[in-house]
Design an enzyme around this catalytic site. Structure first.
Site, mmCIF file in Angstrom:
data_model
loop_
_atom_site.group_PDB
_atom_site.id
_atom_site.type_symbol
_atom_site.label_atom_id
_atom_site.label_comp_id
_atom_site.label_asym_id
_atom_site.label_seq_id
_atom_site.Cartn_x
_atom_site.Cartn_y
_atom_site.Cartn_z
ATOM 1 N N ALA A 65 5.759 -107.686 54.237
ATOM 2 C CA ALA A 65 4.139 -107.847 54.346
ATOM 3 C C ALA A 65 4.291 -109.330 55.365
ATOM 4 C CB ALA A 65 3.198 -107.726 53.892
ATOM 5 N N GLY A 111 8.273 -105.229 52.063
ATOM 6 C CA GLY A 111 7.691 -104.181 52.768
ATOM 7 C C GLY A 111 8.720 -103.700 53.830
ATOM 8 N N GLU A 114 10.401 -100.862 51.806
ATOM 9 C CA GLU A 114 9.584 -99.987 51.619
ATOM 10 C C GLU A 114 9.296 -98.777 52.153
ATOM 11 O OE1 GLU A 114 6.340 -101.174 47.825
ATOM 12 O OE2 GLU A 114 6.851 -102.747 49.824
ATOM 13 N N GLU A 134 8.741 -109.235 45.372
ATOM 14 C CA GLU A 134 7.328 -109.551 45.243
ATOM 15 C C GLU A 134 7.085 -109.528 43.893
ATOM 16 O OE1 GLU A 134 7.042 -105.542 48.235
ATOM 17 O OE2 GLU A 134 8.262 -106.565 46.712
#
Length: 260
Positions: A65, A111, A114, A134
């Site tokens: 992100a 992310g 992910e 995170e």
């Protein structure tokens, strides 16, 4: 088809999507929107039979992100809407009707990790590291990592990685089952394309049926999963592709699948 954040090209029925935000290839709102729009067009194009998703450069597939957008999440409603869009996109990739290969040209973090987990297959560069860091920012994975990682590598290994925020090497990721193959950095794109070309030459309806059965059965009971398998097999067994595949087998020739 290229946008400001993603480069797109088609090679021999393979759509190659390159996240082009070096050096970290972060996933801001616009980048994820572009990926979704590209997938829309790729799914509607019968000439495209496989997808390769990679990052620009040789350092980072994606660092995840874009932290500069986190300020917008102060509004809970906006944050929930944003997360809903991310989940919808990553679910779309996982449920995509054509094979999606993650080509990890470099590290996949947060992310970015992910994102590669949502893809069907993953080829990693030997210099890549993978992680969900995170927790070190005082937050948690939010693009599906808490759900996909345990399903891919087991609950205890997944919790270890998420609770510590530690990175693992590509070789460890291979041993865990998080990626399919590890190759030298200079060969990773060639290897991903080799896989994609092989899949693109295969039977598209059969692959769609396999992907659909696996996706539908993933969180279902065995009985429900077997029902999905039966339904999908019956949907392809009388197609022209099936007849071609069987004919080619007995004729000892390479089949020419047309997706019919």
């Amino acid at each position: 088809m290229s946008g400001s954040n993603c480069l797109v090209e088609t090679k021999a029925k393979v759509c190659v999507i390159t996240i082009n935000r070096p050096p970290m290839n972060t996933l801001n709102r616009e980048t994820l929107h572009e990926i979704g729009a590209i997938l829309d067009r790729a799914e509607a194009d019968d000439d495209i039979r496989a997808i390769v998703l990679t990052g620009a450069g040789d350092r980072m597939f994606s660092a995840g992100a874009d932290i500069s957008e986190f300020g917008e999440w102060a509004d809970r409603e906006r944050a929930e809407q944003s997360l809903g869009r991310m989940h919808a996109l990553f679910n779309r990739i996982e449920a995509f009707s054509k094979p999606v290969i993650a080509c990890l040209n470099g590290s996949a973090l947060g992310g970015g990790n992910e994102l590669q987990m949502a893809c069907h297959l993953a080829i990693a560069s030997a210099n890549a590291e993978l992680g969900l860091p995170e927790v070190r920012l005082g937050i948690m994975p939010g693009y599906g990592g808490t759900q996909r990682l345990p399903r891919l590598i087991g609950r205890r290994r997944a919790l270890e990685l998420m609770l510590t925020g530690e990175r693992i090497s590509a070789q460890t990721a291979l041993a865990y089952g998080l990626v399919n193959r590890v190759v030298p950095q200079e060969e990773v794109r060639e290897e991903a394309f080799r896989w994609a070309y092989r899949l693109a030459a295969g039977a598209p309806l059969a692959m769609k049926a396999i992907l659909g059965a696996v996706y539908r059965g993933g969180d279902a009971s065995l009985e429900e999963g077997l029902r999905a398998e039966r339904e999908n097999l019956l949907s392809v067994i009388h197609t022209e592709d099936a007849a071609e595949g069987i004919s080619a087998f007995f004729s000892k020739r390479t089949p020419n699948f047309q997706g019919r």
